[in-house]
Design a protein around this motif. Structure first.
Motif, PDB file in Angstrom:
ATOM      1  N   LEU A  45       0.814  -1.210   0.000  1.00 42.58           N
ATOM      2  CA  LEU A  45       0.000   0.000   0.000  1.00 42.58           C
ATOM      3  C   LEU A  45       0.849   1.263   0.000  1.00 42.58           C
ATOM      4  O   LEU A  45       0.346   2.354   0.261  1.00 42.58           O
ATOM      5  CB  LEU A  45      -0.951  -0.010   1.209  1.00 42.58           C
ATOM      6  CG  LEU A  45      -2.013  -1.114   1.184  1.00 42.58           C
ATOM      7  CD1 LEU A  45      -2.949  -1.003   2.381  1.00 42.58           C
ATOM      8  CD2 LEU A  45      -2.818  -1.089  -0.109  1.00 42.58           C
ATOM      9  N   LEU A  46       2.131   1.104  -0.322  1.00 39.00           N
ATOM     10  CA  LEU A  46       3.025   2.261  -0.437  1.00 39.00           C
ATOM     11  C   LEU A  46       3.083   2.807  -1.859  1.00 39.00           C
ATOM     12  O   LEU A  46       3.748   3.804  -2.108  1.00 39.00           O
ATOM     13  CB  LEU A  46       4.451   1.882   0.011  1.00 39.00           C
ATOM     14  CG  LEU A  46       4.610   1.312   1.412  1.00 39.00           C
ATOM     15  CD1 LEU A  46       6.088   1.091   1.709  1.00 39.00           C
ATOM     16  CD2 LEU A  46       3.990   2.226   2.447  1.00 39.00           C
TER      17      LEU A  46
ATOM     18  N   ASP B  22      -3.460   7.109 -10.535  1.00 39.78           N
ATOM     19  CA  ASP B  22      -2.353   7.596 -11.376  1.00 39.78           C
ATOM     20  C   ASP B  22      -1.004   7.290 -10.729  1.00 39.78           C
ATOM     21  O   ASP B  22      -0.050   6.882 -11.413  1.00 39.78           O
ATOM     22  CB  ASP B  22      -2.488   9.095 -11.623  1.00 39.78           C
ATOM     23  CG  ASP B  22      -3.613   9.428 -12.598  1.00 39.78           C
ATOM     24  OD1 ASP B  22      -4.080   8.504 -13.295  1.00 39.78           O
ATOM     25  OD2 ASP B  22      -4.023  10.604 -12.649  1.00 39.78           O
ATOM     26  N   GLN B  23      -0.895   7.510  -9.420  1.00 40.47           N
ATOM     27  CA  GLN B  23       0.361   7.210  -8.735  1.00 40.47           C
ATOM     28  C   GLN B  23       0.682   5.721  -8.817  1.00 40.47           C
ATOM     29  O   GLN B  23       1.842   5.327  -9.030  1.00 40.47           O
ATOM     30  CB  GLN B  23       0.282   7.642  -7.269  1.00 40.47           C
ATOM     31  CG  GLN B  23       0.391   9.137  -7.041  1.00 40.47           C
ATOM     32  CD  GLN B  23       0.395   9.496  -5.571  1.00 40.47           C
ATOM     33  OE1 GLN B  23      -0.081   8.734  -4.722  1.00 40.47           O
ATOM     34  NE2 GLN B  23       0.943  10.662  -5.252  1.00 40.47           N
ATOM     35  N   ARG B  24      -0.321   4.885  -8.677  1.00 43.68           N
ATOM     36  CA  ARG B  24      -0.080   3.435  -8.712  1.00 43.68           C
ATOM     37  C   ARG B  24       0.342   2.970 -10.094  1.00 43.68           C
ATOM     38  O   ARG B  24       1.235   2.116 -10.228  1.00 43.68           O
ATOM     39  CB  ARG B  24      -1.338   2.706  -8.241  1.00 43.68           C
ATOM     40  CG  ARG B  24      -1.617   2.916  -6.761  1.00 43.68           C
ATOM     41  CD  ARG B  24      -3.012   2.480  -6.386  1.00 43.68           C
ATOM     42  NE  ARG B  24      -3.284   2.742  -4.974  1.00 43.68           N
ATOM     43  CZ  ARG B  24      -4.500   2.818  -4.449  1.00 43.68           C
ATOM     44  NH1 ARG B  24      -5.568   2.659  -5.213  1.00 43.68           N
ATOM     45  NH2 ARG B  24      -4.657   3.059  -3.157  1.00 43.68           N
ATOM     46  N   TRP B  25      -0.279   3.536 -11.142  1.00 44.22           N
ATOM     47  CA  TRP B  25       0.171   3.189 -12.488  1.00 44.22           C
ATOM     48  C   TRP B  25       1.612   3.632 -12.706  1.00 44.22           C
ATOM     49  O   TRP B  25       2.416   2.909 -13.303  1.00 44.22           O
ATOM     50  CB  TRP B  25      -0.737   3.838 -13.531  1.00 44.22           C
ATOM     51  CG  TRP B  25      -2.002   3.095 -13.828  1.00 44.22           C
ATOM     52  CD1 TRP B  25      -3.269   3.547 -13.662  1.00 44.22           C
ATOM     53  CD2 TRP B  25      -2.123   1.768 -14.347  1.00 44.22           C
ATOM     54  NE1 TRP B  25      -4.182   2.590 -14.042  1.00 44.22           N
ATOM     55  CE2 TRP B  25      -3.492   1.480 -14.473  1.00 44.22           C
ATOM     56  CE3 TRP B  25      -1.205   0.788 -14.726  1.00 44.22           C
ATOM     57  CZ2 TRP B  25      -3.976   0.261 -14.955  1.00 44.22           C
ATOM     58  CZ3 TRP B  25      -1.674  -0.436 -15.210  1.00 44.22           C
ATOM     59  CH2 TRP B  25      -3.043  -0.686 -15.315  1.00 44.22           C
ATOM     60  N   GLU B  26       1.945   4.812 -12.212  1.00 46.02           N
ATOM     61  CA  GLU B  26       3.316   5.300 -12.382  1.00 46.02           C
ATOM     62  C   GLU B  26       4.306   4.409 -11.647  1.00 46.02           C
ATOM     63  O   GLU B  26       5.382   4.092 -12.169  1.00 46.02           O
ATOM     64  CB  GLU B  26       3.429   6.746 -11.891  1.00 46.02           C
ATOM     65  CG  GLU B  26       4.786   7.370 -12.195  1.00 46.02           C
ATOM     66  CD  GLU B  26       4.856   8.849 -11.888  1.00 46.02           C
ATOM     67  OE1 GLU B  26       5.955   9.425 -12.002  1.00 46.02           O
ATOM     68  OE2 GLU B  26       3.806   9.449 -11.538  1.00 46.02           O
ATOM     69  N   ALA B  27       3.939   3.989 -10.440  1.00 50.25           N
ATOM     70  CA  ALA B  27       4.812   3.074  -9.688  1.00 50.25           C
ATOM     71  C   ALA B  27       4.985   1.759 -10.426  1.00 50.25           C
ATOM     72  O   ALA B  27       6.095   1.203 -10.500  1.00 50.25           O
ATOM     73  CB  ALA B  27       4.229   2.835  -8.300  1.00 50.25           C
ATOM     74  N   LEU B  28       3.891   1.251 -10.989  1.00 48.26           N
ATOM     75  CA  LEU B  28       3.933  -0.047 -11.663  1.00 48.26           C
ATOM     76  C   LEU B  28       4.880  -0.025 -12.859  1.00 48.26           C
ATOM     77  O   LEU B  28       5.568  -1.009 -13.128  1.00 48.26           O
ATOM     78  CB  LEU B  28       2.521  -0.437 -12.107  1.00 48.26           C
ATOM     79  CG  LEU B  28       2.352  -1.828 -12.718  1.00 48.26           C
ATOM     80  CD1 LEU B  28       2.678  -2.908 -11.691  1.00 48.26           C
ATOM     81  CD2 LEU B  28       0.937  -2.017 -13.241  1.00 48.26           C
TER      82      LEU B  28
ATOM     83  N   SER C  63      12.397   5.636  -6.065  1.00 45.21           N
ATOM     84  CA  SER C  63      12.777   7.049  -6.191  1.00 45.21           C
ATOM     85  C   SER C  63      11.564   7.960  -6.362  1.00 45.21           C
ATOM     86  O   SER C  63      11.707   9.188  -6.293  1.00 45.21           O
ATOM     87  CB  SER C  63      13.718   7.243  -7.384  1.00 45.21           C
ATOM     88  OG  SER C  63      13.035   7.028  -8.608  1.00 45.21           O
ATOM     89  N   LEU C  64      10.387   7.383  -6.570  1.00 41.05           N
ATOM     90  CA  LEU C  64       9.181   8.203  -6.675  1.00 41.05           C
ATOM     91  C   LEU C  64       8.940   8.894  -5.340  1.00 41.05           C
ATOM     92  O   LEU C  64       9.118   8.283  -4.279  1.00 41.05           O
ATOM     93  CB  LEU C  64       7.982   7.340  -7.055  1.00 41.05           C
ATOM     94  CG  LEU C  64       8.045   6.702  -8.449  1.00 41.05           C
ATOM     95  CD1 LEU C  64       6.889   5.735  -8.639  1.00 41.05           C
ATOM     96  CD2 LEU C  64       8.039   7.781  -9.535  1.00 41.05           C
ATOM     97  N   PRO C  65       8.545  10.154  -5.340  1.00 39.22           N
ATOM     98  CA  PRO C  65       8.489  10.921  -4.087  1.00 39.22           C
ATOM     99  C   PRO C  65       7.656  10.274  -2.988  1.00 39.22           C
ATOM    100  O   PRO C  65       8.073  10.272  -1.822  1.00 39.22           O
ATOM    101  CB  PRO C  65       7.890  12.266  -4.526  1.00 39.22           C
ATOM    102  CG  PRO C  65       8.230  12.388  -5.973  1.00 39.22           C
ATOM    103  CD  PRO C  65       8.206  10.990  -6.519  1.00 39.22           C
ATOM    104  N   TRP C  66       6.496   9.726  -3.338  1.00 36.36           N
ATOM    105  CA  TRP C  66       5.636   9.170  -2.297  1.00 36.36           C
ATOM    106  C   TRP C  66       6.166   7.844  -1.740  1.00 36.36           C
ATOM    107  O   TRP C  66       6.039   7.585  -0.554  1.00 36.36           O
ATOM    108  CB  TRP C  66       4.206   9.009  -2.824  1.00 36.36           C
ATOM    109  CG  TRP C  66       4.060   8.212  -4.076  1.00 36.36           C
ATOM    110  CD1 TRP C  66       3.789   6.878  -4.181  1.00 36.36           C
ATOM    111  CD2 TRP C  66       4.175   8.696  -5.410  1.00 36.36           C
ATOM    112  NE1 TRP C  66       3.725   6.497  -5.495  1.00 36.36           N
ATOM    113  CE2 TRP C  66       3.953   7.581  -6.276  1.00 36.36           C
ATOM    114  CE3 TRP C  66       4.431   9.951  -5.974  1.00 36.36           C
ATOM    115  CZ2 TRP C  66       3.995   7.703  -7.675  1.00 36.36           C
ATOM    116  CZ3 TRP C  66       4.459  10.062  -7.356  1.00 36.36           C
ATOM    117  CH2 TRP C  66       4.248   8.965  -8.195  1.00 36.36           C
ATOM    118  N   ILE C  67       6.797   7.044  -2.573  1.00 40.81           N
ATOM    119  CA  ILE C  67       7.382   5.793  -2.072  1.00 40.81           C
ATOM    120  C   ILE C  67       8.664   6.087  -1.301  1.00 40.81           C
ATOM    121  O   ILE C  67       8.911   5.512  -0.229  1.00 40.81           O
ATOM    122  CB  ILE C  67       7.643   4.807  -3.226  1.00 40.81           C
ATOM    123  CG1 ILE C  67       6.308   4.414  -3.886  1.00 40.81           C
ATOM    124  CG2 ILE C  67       8.370   3.564  -2.714  1.00 40.81           C
ATOM    125  CD1 ILE C  67       6.453   3.459  -5.059  1.00 40.81           C
TER     126      ILE C  67
END
Length: 473
Positions: A422-423, A429-435, A442-446
């Motif tokens: 759940l990080l 949109d953030q989850r697609w970008e992480a995937l 290195s993504l700011p939220w992770i």
């Protein structure tokens, strides 16, 4: 978190357990007898069945977030990724199918599930497949349909002992080996069977979790082989929960006991983890080949006919598409596997840097850190149990984890399960970008979430100022 503790503890009666790390501390819900744990749950109509610990924690954390608290959620085993559009389209295409299907599922869906398993080295016919709204229901049905009490590795998924108790059977817990979870330590397994029988139990079912929840590890072929040999010698049936199979970082490391003891092994799985479809509730069960498997299928479908009737027809349409693994599905699962591995390994490095013992993750998104090396430091903070440790992380650092005690671990252990899935982001949109990121950490939220975890565990492992220690003395 006291209310959560009360709900999770429930009306459970146990006879015995041993600490899988070698000590023999008694928890308030166990008493040591040999090297096994017998669990029974009162099934009188007046008893209240507590909610699942994972679901209760998730609801508690969501309530805190709704109240404005900033919580780092490591407590819930949801895959944390968006729905693949092609799978959503298959669901939409099946949306007009509103009739009941056969209890076991449509021929098309069962054949697709059979092909899915056959591609993974388990030659399977459609007649061996039963579909249901989630593998939880099928695990319950299998335990209910088979004779005898149930052996569990300790620690293991919170639902197993709860279901066993609801059915009115007893669970015999055997500590896992140091190398991996999901299976009982073969050096302790046979002696535990003897001890359980002396206490009046009738152990005839063994539940394995490969890959494992809560440790995030995969028992190797040699280890599974030794366990299967003992189970075969004692005439036991095996139920292997393989819901995390497609999230093994090295798929070649995945070996099902159904390839070693095919006539005695039931396999369960589904799309909740690999396709992040937990809310869709798509599960399957594979019965063993032959007449005994056919009889078991009849018993399970009989139970299913009175409990869930069938998996919803639109969900079966989506399952048929996903199990047939077109290129989009295969790529989606591969990307999910890479993301889970990258973030779980980053969190593992954080625990190791703080001197916290933790098995390296091999599948999925779980870690099971052990803070025993820091017991004296934690004791100075008034932390003596896994529940107290989880409460401290939530109340002092805003980090939600699930205490080891909820997985059957000795309550005075200092272990918990951390789920990193759940990080990946709060928005689709953030989850697609992480995937699809080449470097998701290195993504700011992770990155911020991992930094927050690092700060918390370093603080936990640091010596306590004397004034704080005196306040807990």
């Amino acid at each position: 978190m006291k209310a959560l503790r009360d709900k999770v503890t429930g009306d459970v009666h146990t006879l015995c357990i041993s600490d899988p790390w070698g000590s023999a501390r008694l928890s308030k819900w166990t008493a040591v007898v040999g090297r096994c744990m017998l669990v029974g749950m009162s099934n009188s109509m007046g008893s209240v069945i507590p909610r699942s610990a994972t679901l209760a924690l998730n609801e508690a954390i969501n309530a805190r977030r709704a109240a404005g608290q900033d919580i780092l959620h490591l407590g819930f085993g949801e895959a944390g990724l968006p729905v693949l559009p092609e799978v959503a389209a298959a669901l939409a295409q099946g949306a007009m199918e509103n009739s009941y299907t056969p209890v076991a599922g449509t021929v098309a869906a069962r054949e697709a599930a059979a092909r899915y398993l056959s591609r993974r080295g388990l030659r399977t016919s459609a007649e061996q497949i039963i579909l249901a709204p989630g593998s939880k229901a099928l695990l319950y049905a299998a335990v209910a349909a088979l004779p005898g009490d149930v052996v569990l590795p300790v620690p293991s998924w919170v639902t197993y002992p709860a279901q066993i108790g609801m059915i009115g059977k007893r669970a015999i817990g055997v500590p896992i080996p140091r190398i991996a979870g999901g299976v009982p330590d073969p050096d302790l397994f046979e002696a535990a069977l003897g001890a359980a029988r002396k206490e009046g139990a009738d152990p005839r079912i063994l539940i394995l979790t490969v890959p494992d929840n809560p440790t995030g590890t995969i028992a190797g072929a040699d280890l599974i082989g030794r366990v299967c040999e003992i189970a075969d010698r004692h005439g036991m049936s095996i139920i292997c929960d393989e819901i995390y199979r497609d999230l093994a970082y090295d798929p070649e490391a995945m070996r099902s006991p159904a390839t070693m003891l095919p006539e005695r092994t039931i396999v369960t799985g589904g799309l909740s983890k690999s396709m992040a479809l937990g809310g869709w509730r798509i599960g399957f069960l594979r019965t063993p080949p032959g007449p005994a498997g056919q009889q078991l299928a009849e018993r399970i479908t009989g139970l299913g006919s009175e409990v869930w009737s069938c998996l919803a027809a639109p969900m079966q349409a989506a399952a048929t598409f996903a199990f047939d693994a077109p290129a989009a599905v295969t790529a989606h699962i591969a990307a999910s596997r890479r993301l889970h591995a990258t973030v779980a390994r980053a969190a593992h490095a954080i625990f190791m840097k703080a001197g916290i013992a933790c098995r390296p993750p091999q599948a999925g998104f779980y870690l099971y850190p052990d803070l025993e090396p820091h017991r004296s430091t934690l004791s100075a903070r008034g932390i003596e149990t896994s529940i107290a440790l989880a409460d401290h992380l939530l109340d002092e650092y805003g980090i939600g984890v699930l205490a080891g005690a909820h997985f059957g671990d000795v309550q005075e252990s200092l272990r918990f399960r951390a789920a990193t899935s759940l990080l990946y982001g709060r928005t689709t949109d953030q989850r697609w970008e992480a995937l699809h990121s080449a470097d998701p950490t290195s993504l700011p939220w992770i990155s911020a979430a991992l930094d927050r975890l690092h700060t918390a565990v370093q603080s936990l492992a640091s010596p306590v100022p004397s004034a704080v220690a005196r306040s807990h003395g």
